[in-house]
Design a protein around this motif. Structure first.
Motif, PDB file in Angstrom:
ATOM      1  N   ASN A 471       0.804  -1.226   0.000  1.00  0.00           N
ATOM      2  CA  ASN A 471       0.000   0.000   0.000  1.00  0.00           C
ATOM      3  C   ASN A 471       0.832   1.268   0.000  1.00  0.00           C
ATOM      4  OD1 ASN A 471      -2.543  -1.172  -0.176  1.00  0.00           O
ATOM      5  ND2 ASN A 471      -2.742  -1.405   2.044  1.00  0.00           N
ATOM      6  N   LEU A 472       2.151   1.137   0.022  1.00  0.00           N
ATOM      7  CA  LEU A 472       3.013   2.319  -0.103  1.00  0.00           C
ATOM      8  C   LEU A 472       3.152   2.764  -1.563  1.00  0.00           C
ATOM      9  CD1 LEU A 472       5.911   1.433   2.364  1.00  0.00           C
ATOM     10  CD2 LEU A 472       4.046   3.058   2.735  1.00  0.00           C
ATOM     11  N   GLN A 473       2.893   1.856  -2.508  1.00  0.00           N
ATOM     12  CA  GLN A 473       3.077   2.212  -3.913  1.00  0.00           C
ATOM     13  C   GLN A 473       1.908   3.046  -4.427  1.00  0.00           C
ATOM     14  OE1 GLN A 473       2.902  -1.363  -6.531  1.00  0.00           O
ATOM     15  NE2 GLN A 473       1.950  -2.374  -4.768  1.00  0.00           N
ATOM     16  N   VAL A 474       2.199   3.896  -5.397  1.00  0.00           N
ATOM     17  CA  VAL A 474       1.183   4.747  -6.009  1.00  0.00           C
ATOM     18  C   VAL A 474       1.086   4.380  -7.492  1.00  0.00           C
ATOM     19  CG1 VAL A 474       0.652   7.081  -6.759  1.00  0.00           C
ATOM     20  CG2 VAL A 474       1.368   6.668  -4.416  1.00  0.00           C
ATOM     21  N   ILE A 475      -0.133   4.107  -7.935  1.00  0.00           N
ATOM     22  CA  ILE A 475      -0.388   3.809  -9.348  1.00  0.00           C
ATOM     23  C   ILE A 475      -1.146   5.006  -9.894  1.00  0.00           C
ATOM     24  CG2 ILE A 475      -1.435   2.181 -10.967  1.00  0.00           C
ATOM     25  CD1 ILE A 475      -1.221   0.079  -8.669  1.00  0.00           C
ATOM     26  N   ASN A 476      -0.423   5.893 -10.553  1.00  0.00           N
ATOM     27  CA  ASN A 476      -0.963   7.189 -10.971  1.00  0.00           C
ATOM     28  C   ASN A 476      -1.605   7.077 -12.353  1.00  0.00           C
ATOM     29  OD1 ASN A 476      -1.480   9.966 -10.839  1.00  0.00           O
ATOM     30  ND2 ASN A 476       0.428  10.424 -11.957  1.00  0.00           N
ATOM     31  N   PHE A 477      -2.857   6.625 -12.367  1.00  0.00           N
ATOM     32  CA  PHE A 477      -3.575   6.470 -13.630  1.00  0.00           C
ATOM     33  C   PHE A 477      -3.775   7.838 -14.298  1.00  0.00           C
ATOM     34  CE2 PHE A 477      -4.869   2.631 -11.380  1.00  0.00           C
ATOM     35  CZ  PHE A 477      -4.837   1.666 -12.380  1.00  0.00           C
ATOM     36  N   THR A 478      -3.730   7.836 -15.619  1.00  0.00           N
ATOM     37  CA  THR A 478      -4.079   9.031 -16.379  1.00  0.00           C
ATOM     38  C   THR A 478      -5.558   9.335 -16.172  1.00  0.00           C
ATOM     39  OG1 THR A 478      -2.405   8.476 -18.024  1.00  0.00           O
ATOM     40  CG2 THR A 478      -4.098  10.070 -18.687  1.00  0.00           C
ATOM     41  N   SER A 479      -5.924  10.604 -16.209  1.00  0.00           N
ATOM     42  CA  SER A 479      -7.308  11.004 -15.973  1.00  0.00           C
ATOM     43  C   SER A 479      -8.269  10.233 -16.865  1.00  0.00           C
ATOM     44  CB  SER A 479      -7.458  12.513 -16.238  1.00  0.00           C
ATOM     45  OG  SER A 479      -8.784  12.921 -16.044  1.00  0.00           O
ATOM     46  N   ALA A 480      -9.307   9.666 -16.251  1.00  0.00           N
ATOM     47  CA  ALA A 480     -10.374   8.911 -16.930  1.00  0.00           C
ATOM     48  C   ALA A 480      -9.895   7.618 -17.556  1.00  0.00           C
ATOM     49  CB  ALA A 480     -11.062   9.773 -17.980  1.00  0.00           C
ATOM     50  N   SER A 481      -8.647   7.186 -17.280  1.00  0.00           N
ATOM     51  CA  SER A 481      -8.103   5.975 -17.886  1.00  0.00           C
ATOM     52  C   SER A 481      -7.994   4.862 -16.865  1.00  0.00           C
ATOM     53  CB  SER A 481      -6.722   6.259 -18.482  1.00  0.00           C
ATOM     54  OG  SER A 481      -6.099   5.051 -18.895  1.00  0.00           O
ATOM     55  N   ALA A 482      -8.148   3.609 -17.338  1.00  0.00           N
ATOM     56  CA  ALA A 482      -7.969   2.435 -16.487  1.00  0.00           C
ATOM     57  C   ALA A 482      -6.772   1.608 -16.949  1.00  0.00           C
ATOM     58  CB  ALA A 482      -9.232   1.576 -16.491  1.00  0.00           C
ATOM     59  N   ARG A 483      -5.924   2.179 -17.808  1.00  0.00           N
ATOM     60  CA  ARG A 483      -4.723   1.480 -18.276  1.00  0.00           C
ATOM     61  C   ARG A 483      -3.609   1.669 -17.248  1.00  0.00           C
ATOM     62  NH1 ARG A 483      -2.802   0.004 -23.353  1.00  0.00           N
ATOM     63  NH2 ARG A 483      -4.591   1.055 -24.325  1.00  0.00           N
ATOM     64  N   VAL A 484      -2.967   0.567 -16.843  1.00  0.00           N
ATOM     65  CA  VAL A 484      -1.877   0.655 -15.874  1.00  0.00           C
ATOM     66  C   VAL A 484      -0.746   1.492 -16.470  1.00  0.00           C
ATOM     67  CG1 VAL A 484      -0.124  -0.636 -14.600  1.00  0.00           C
ATOM     68  CG2 VAL A 484      -2.449  -1.546 -14.788  1.00  0.00           C
ATOM     69  N   PRO A 485      -0.345   2.579 -15.815  1.00  0.00           N
ATOM     70  CA  PRO A 485       0.692   3.451 -16.381  1.00  0.00           C
ATOM     71  C   PRO A 485       2.068   2.802 -16.333  1.00  0.00           C
ATOM     72  CG  PRO A 485       0.095   4.208 -14.194  1.00  0.00           C
ATOM     73  CD  PRO A 485      -0.864   3.108 -14.538  1.00  0.00           C
ATOM     74  N   ALA A 486       2.902   3.151 -17.294  1.00  0.00           N
ATOM     75  CA  ALA A 486       4.246   2.584 -17.354  1.00  0.00           C
ATOM     76  C   ALA A 486       5.049   2.895 -16.095  1.00  0.00           C
ATOM     77  CB  ALA A 486       4.969   3.113 -18.597  1.00  0.00           C
ATOM     78  N   SER A 487       4.776   4.057 -15.490  1.00  0.00           N
ATOM     79  CA  SER A 487       5.533   4.463 -14.302  1.00  0.00           C
ATOM     80  C   SER A 487       5.299   3.539 -13.117  1.00  0.00           C
ATOM     81  CB  SER A 487       5.158   5.901 -13.912  1.00  0.00           C
ATOM     82  OG  SER A 487       3.763   5.987 -13.614  1.00  0.00           O
ATOM     83  N   ALA A 488       4.198   2.763 -13.149  1.00  0.00           N
ATOM     84  CA  ALA A 488       3.871   1.895 -12.019  1.00  0.00           C
ATOM     85  C   ALA A 488       4.276   0.447 -12.243  1.00  0.00           C
ATOM     86  CB  ALA A 488       2.374   1.954 -11.729  1.00  0.00           C
ATOM     87  N   MET A 489       4.712   0.117 -13.447  1.00  0.00           N
ATOM     88  CA  MET A 489       4.942  -1.297 -13.770  1.00  0.00           C
ATOM     89  C   MET A 489       6.083  -1.918 -12.973  1.00  0.00           C
ATOM     90  SD  MET A 489       4.239  -1.373 -17.884  1.00  0.00           S
ATOM     91  CE  MET A 489       2.586  -1.048 -18.528  1.00  0.00           C
ATOM     92  N   GLU A 490       7.161  -1.181 -12.766  1.00  0.00           N
ATOM     93  CA  GLU A 490       8.280  -1.743 -12.023  1.00  0.00           C
ATOM     94  C   GLU A 490       7.881  -2.050 -10.585  1.00  0.00           C
ATOM     95  OE1 GLU A 490      11.697  -3.371 -10.803  1.00  0.00           O
ATOM     96  OE2 GLU A 490      11.067  -2.980 -12.867  1.00  0.00           O
ATOM     97  N   ASP A 491       7.120  -1.148  -9.968  1.00  0.00           N
ATOM     98  CA  ASP A 491       6.662  -1.404  -8.596  1.00  0.00           C
ATOM     99  C   ASP A 491       5.723  -2.604  -8.546  1.00  0.00           C
ATOM    100  OD1 ASP A 491       8.145   0.749  -7.868  1.00  0.00           O
ATOM    101  OD2 ASP A 491       6.456   2.060  -7.379  1.00  0.00           O
ATOM    102  N   LEU A 492       4.840  -2.726  -9.520  1.00  0.00           N
ATOM    103  CA  LEU A 492       3.939  -3.880  -9.558  1.00  0.00           C
ATOM    104  C   LEU A 492       4.708  -5.172  -9.804  1.00  0.00           C
ATOM    105  CD1 LEU A 492       0.851  -2.426 -11.472  1.00  0.00           C
ATOM    106  CD2 LEU A 492       0.945  -3.158  -9.080  1.00  0.00           C
ATOM    107  N   ASN A 493       5.776  -5.110 -10.591  1.00  0.00           N
ATOM    108  CA  ASN A 493       6.609  -6.294 -10.800  1.00  0.00           C
ATOM    109  C   ASN A 493       7.236  -6.761  -9.486  1.00  0.00           C
ATOM    110  OD1 ASN A 493       6.070  -6.354 -13.541  1.00  0.00           O
ATOM    111  ND2 ASN A 493       7.895  -5.184 -14.104  1.00  0.00           N
ATOM    112  N   GLN A 494       7.702  -5.793  -8.665  1.00  0.00           N
ATOM    113  CA  GLN A 494       8.278  -6.166  -7.369  1.00  0.00           C
ATOM    114  C   GLN A 494       7.197  -6.707  -6.428  1.00  0.00           C
ATOM    115  OE1 GLN A 494      11.171  -3.611  -5.522  1.00  0.00           O
ATOM    116  NE2 GLN A 494      11.659  -2.581  -7.438  1.00  0.00           N
ATOM    117  N   SER A 495       6.009  -6.127  -6.510  1.00  0.00           N
ATOM    118  CA  SER A 495       4.895  -6.644  -5.703  1.00  0.00           C
ATOM    119  C   SER A 495       4.594  -8.084  -6.086  1.00  0.00           C
ATOM    120  CB  SER A 495       3.647  -5.768  -5.905  1.00  0.00           C
ATOM    121  OG  SER A 495       3.883  -4.444  -5.501  1.00  0.00           O
ATOM    122  N   ALA A 496       4.557  -8.347  -7.395  1.00  0.00           N
ATOM    123  CA  ALA A 496       4.297  -9.709  -7.875  1.00  0.00           C
ATOM    124  C   ALA A 496       5.398 -10.661  -7.422  1.00  0.00           C
ATOM    125  CB  ALA A 496       4.184  -9.705  -9.395  1.00  0.00           C
TER     126      ALA A 496
END
Length: 583
Positions: A471-496
């Motif tokens: 819950n420390l990670q931030v997934i900063n979606f583009t306005s009105a978008s549900a596509r996972v932003p590239a800036s969050a992928m590395e953090d999600l990879n570590q979470s996985a």
């Protein structure tokens, strides 16, 4: 009443506390000890420098004994560090206290500690606040227990030099604005001695008996009567005690006579209330000193009244633990909407009266909460300077204790409000503009520092610990978008990576991926968008190998906000993905 503050800090920072801190910030216990070992002596040096002037020593002593400082922190540390809220409050209070004591921000010091110990900056910043709160609390407890006074403070500080000098260096002292190590150690003791020689040393409330008697000239022929006189005083003391007991007993008897028509149970309760436990059981036991009791009735009455008054004194209220808050947003017509939390009705009235005088009764909206667990609102002293900003269309401001955040038109550099508020509030306040990019960068740094502790071979895979870090990670979606932003992928990879490792060890974490939004837009649209974003994050984790049946996705829209939606920073915090343990 000298002490070694480094030893006191070490006694408070037990092995269990160190392990708690290490787990909280994703560090090893050894790294945590290095931070504590550098921070404690450096802060003690800062306090010594503060106490090296008359005004500095007085203000430092007043701060140590202030309600904001927790004199019981040593015993409470394990509980405070057991929750995220407790850690956050402890860190925030400690940093605010240090900045008020040292008259400067402590980020420079904590950055240097991070550089010298190799720990992430966010961990060093947090632990600096925690050590600061602990150090001041230990000093408060010491002075209260020993009934110390400000005149003893310079000497106590000077006594710390031998203990802290081996742990100091030029760079740490530079972080406190103290110059080089040689200059500091060479001058500080003489400065503290000068302060000690000139500062007030309060005298005890009463002179010791020996000192009082030494000033009395006793005739030689009176000496032979010294011993009998001393014995007479002893008999008078015993007679007085007997008189007080007799008086209380007689008063209890009278009370029984007045209440004899009351039921037997009520009489017993009244008698138990009036008669002291040490009173005789029958009248014959008190008959002999009865005449003494009558003669001493006024004195006994005064003693009884004094005891009753002391018994009725209310216990001291606990010190407030929360900072006062103010946030406001201004619509396009210049009408402000405010939300505030203050500590008293007087502060609430001061705020409402100022708004009414400035805007008129119907030209603002104010939701003000009074909470006695809130510290006094220092920002009210600068309210006249804030009122013009409350009329600026599109302005957004959040005041949290001594932290002020600008967004919207208030953050427009061309309008100069950042510099105006810095000049208005002074160095004791931290004032800045909200930046999404900086917020994401800070969150990323915190997350990557903490998740290292979950990637070690001996990680416990406790679901509660995993959730806290994810819950420390931030997934900063583009306005009105549900596509996972590239800036969050590395953090999600570590979470996985963490979730997959736990699954391989037979400790699969069952989690809900919960999506939330701010309150901008329609509630129905926000609910749908938050669910799509939660589903997108779940799908990404499953794609990287996380067991599909261990994750569910759910959207909640704009319910359960974690911050005020009045500011850009608050809305950013509310637009979040949250991992929750499944029941």
């Amino acid at each position: 009443m000298s002490i070694n503050v480094i030893q006191l800090i070490q006694s408070a920072m037990t092995d269990g506390v160190v392990r708690q801190l290490a787990a909280r910030f994703g560090l090893s216990p050894d790294s945590t000890q290095k931070v504590l070992g550098a921070t404690g002596p450096a802060l003690a040096a800062g306090l010594m420098q503060k106490g090296a002037t008359l005004d500095g020593a007085r203000s430092l002593f007043a701060m140590i004994l202030s309600p904001e400082v927790n004199g019981h922190i040593a015993e409470q540390l394990p509980q405070l560090l057991g929750t995220t809220t407790g850690v956050s409050q402890l860190e925030g209070v400690g940093r605010q206290l240090l900045e008020r004591v040292l008259d400067r921000r402590v980020d420079t010091l904590s950055d240097e500690v991070a550089s010298q110990t190799g720990v992430p900056a966010h961990a060093a910043h947090a632990m600096t606040g925690i050590v600061g709160a602990t150090l001041l609390g230990l000093l408060k407890r010491h002075f209260l227990d020993g009934q110390g006074n400000v005149g003893q403070l310079p000497t106590l500080l000077g006594d710390q030099l031998p203990a802290i000098a081996p742990h100091l260096n030029d760079r740490l002292l530079a972080g406190l604005g103290l110059g080089g190590l040689g200059a500091f150690t060479g001058n500080i003791l003489s400065q503290l001695k000068a302060v000690s020689a000139n500062i007030d040393h309060p005298t005890p409330a009463a002179k010791p008996v020996a000192e009082t008697l030494s000033s009395i000239r006793v005739p030689a022929d009176a000496v032979v009567r010294e011993e009998p006189r001393s014995r007479r005083w002893l008999w008078w003391l015993l007679a007085a005690i007997a008189a007080v007991l007799a008086f209380l007993f007689l008063r209890g008897c009278h009370s029984e006579q007045r209440d004899e028509q009351i039921s037997e149970r009520s009489s017993a309760e009244a008698e138990a209330t009036v008669r002291p436990a040490s009173a005789p059981a029958d009248a014959s036991a008190a008959a002999a000193p009865a005449s003494d009791a009558a003669a001493s009735a006024p004195a006994a009455s005064a003693v009884a009244a004094s005891a009753a008054n002391e018994a009725q004194q209310p216990a001291a209220a606990p010190a407030p633990t929360r900072d006062s808050q103010l946030s406001f947003t201004v619509d396009t017509a210049g009408k402000p909407t405010l939300t505030a939390t203050v500590d008293s009705e007087a502060e609430k009235s001061q705020l409402i009266d100022a708004l009414t005088k400035r805007f008129g009764a119907d030209r603002f909206v104010a939701n003000v909460t009074v909470d006695q667990d809130t510290r006094p609102a220092g920002w009210l002293a600068h309210l006249d300077g804030l009122l013009p900003l409350m009329a600026l269309p599109g302005a957004e401001v959040k005041v949290d204790g001594a932290h002020i955040e600008l967004s919207g038109s208030a953050a427009n550099a061309k309008l100069g409000w950042l510099d105006k508020l810095k000049s208005l509030f002074g160095a004791s306040y931290q004032i800045g503009s909200f930046s999404v990019e900086q917020a994401v960068a800070n969150a990323t740094e915190n997350f990557r520092g903490a998740i290292k502790g979950l990637l070690t071979p001996d990680s416990s895979c406790a679901t509660a610990d995993v959730v806290k870090v994810l819950n420390l990670q931030v997934i900063n979606f583009t306005s009105a978008s549900a596509r996972v932003p590239a800036s969050a992928m590395e953090d999600l990879n570590q979470s996985a990576q963490v979730l997959n490792a736990c699954a391989r060890n037979g400790k699969t974490a069952k989690l809900e991926v919960a999506g939330y939004s701010d309150n901008v837009g329609g509630a129905r649209a926000n609910l749908q968008l938050s669910k799509k974003r939660a589903e997108a994050v779940r799908a990404y984790l499953v794609k990287t190998g996380v067991p599909e049946d261990s994750l569910v996705a759910q959207g909640y829209g704009d319910v359960r906000p974690v911050a005020s939606n009045d500011t850009a920073g608050g809305r950013f915090a509310n637009r979040r993905i949250e991992f929750v343990t499944q029941p």
